[in-house]
Write an enzyme that holds these catalytic residues in place. Structure first.
Site, PDB file in Angstrom:
ATOM      1  CG  ASP A 166      -1.988  -1.034   1.179  1.00 26.05           C
ATOM      2  OD1 ASP A 166      -2.253  -1.547   0.072  1.00 26.05           O
ATOM      3  OD2 ASP A 166      -2.573  -1.340   2.234  1.00 26.05           O
ATOM      4  CE  LYS A 167       0.546   8.445  -1.873  1.00 24.60           C
ATOM      5  NZ  LYS A 167      -0.389   9.487  -2.394  1.00 24.60           N
TER       6      LYS A 167
END
Length: 367
Positions: A166-167
């Protein structure tokens, strides 16, 4: 015969109109060598103007699929081959190569080289910083995928993504330096159980699990929360997929705990959902699955004492989830273990200091 002819002509015109509408409502893209071997869902995320949630929705609706001869590939995990045609709604656009300043990308690629933890002729592992997306998408200015063409080194092709973070998750990200090595890792990741690839994460959570260590086996699937889609516990009979996470409490301080998490499956947001909704101790900074807890007094007081470290520019705490270690076998059977140092936003003020974190800020990169 005349009446029958008119009726037949009318039917023919209606069929042509229906076919024209279908053609106008969808587009096709033919796969060439650079995209061969990619998963359908990841290809769409990287090459179409849509985010991950929309990709999954289009797959479920049958509006995103690949054609190979007379066969239609509707599973997002399907691997694309040269000559396949990917079909998608006409209102989606092919994302053109970024118009970002080449000098800017080169500078970023050079800066991130210092975060490379392991490299051999087949694989590369680097420490992804929090805030950097793995792949492009809506509202993503730059991603890991953008800099990969600048990381070929001596290889004949740029490295490939074989999994994603995930970012806002930091830590080890494995890249394959050839199509063959990518296929090798993909086959290992797709094993139902007993995969020889092992990933461990560290997370700071609010509260503490009921036991010092254990295992969570709760199926997960997409569910609507108002007008937004989130992952949630979902029965297998309702479309949920098996999800298992092992956990261990490394240390406790006040109302916070440092956990080591080992996912045995790779579901979207698996660790975040298992922590927040099963163990009832959401990851610090996870406003998607633990918003009410993040607004509570223990979190706001902690963040207020920390100055700018560990916070976004909007004052919210960063997600405290870190991909700590990855273990994987090479083609020759060599076991590689790579460990990423603890990111700076895991450091706390004097009001909350985890000894485990303090002693692991600068750790050996690989073994």
């Amino acid at each position: 015969r005349r009446v029958h002819g008119v009726h037949g002509l009318h039917q023919c015109l209606m069929m042509m109109k229906s076919t024209w509408r279908r053609c106008m409502s969808s587009r096709a893209y033919f796969i060439e060598h650079p995209d061969a071997g990619s998963r359908l869902d990841r290809w769409a995320l990287q090459n179409l103007s849509c985010n991950w949630v929309l990709v999954q929705k289009l797959l479920r609706q049958g509006k995103l699929y690949a054609s190979r001869g007379d066969n239609k590939l509707r599973d997002g995990s399907s691997r694309l081959s040269v000559g396949d045609s990917v079909h998608f709604p006409a209102d989606l656009q092919i994302v053109q190569p970024s118009a970002k300043n080449d000098a800017e990308l080169k500078q970023m690629a050079m800066q991130l080289r210092s975060r490379i933890l392991y490299k051999d002729e087949d694989y590369l592992v680097f420490d992804k910083p929090a805030g950097l997306a793995t792949q492009g998408g809506t509202s993503i200015d730059v991603s890991v995928a953008d800099i990969l063409p600048l990381w070929s080194f001596s290889a004949v092709e740029p490295p490939r993504l074989v999994h994603r973070l995930d970012k806002d998750t930091s830590g080890v990200l494995l890249l394959a330096r050839s199509r063959q090595s990518a296929a090798h890792i993909a086959s290992l990741l797709e094993q139902a159980s007993g995969s020889s690839i092992r990933k461990t994460y560290w997370a700071v959570v609010v509260g503490s699990p009921p036991r010092a260590q254990g295992s969570v086996s709760v199926p997960l699937g997409p569910a609507m929360d108002g007008d937004k889609e989130k992952m949630a516990p979902l029965l297998l009979s309702a479309g949920g997929k098996k999800a298992t996470t092992q956990y261990q409490v490394l240390e406790k301080q006040h109302n916070f705990s440092l956990l080591e998490l080992t996912p045995l499956t790779g579901r979207k947001h698996q660790l975040r959902v298992h922590c927040a909704q099963v163990l009832k101790c959401p990851i610090l900074g996870d406003f998607k699955y633990g918003e009410e807890v993040m607004k509570g007094p223990s979190v706001t007081q902690l963040i207020g004492n920390r100055g700018s470290n560990g916070k976004h520019s909007n004052g919210k705490p960063r997600l405290h989830l870190h991909a700590r270690t990855i273990q994987f076998p090479t083609f020759g059977g060599k076991q590689v273990t790579v460990t990423a140092p603890v990111p700076s936003h895991f450091l706390f003020s004097n009001s909350l200091v985890f000894n485990t974190l303090s002693s692991n800020i600068a750790i050996t990169k690989q073994t």
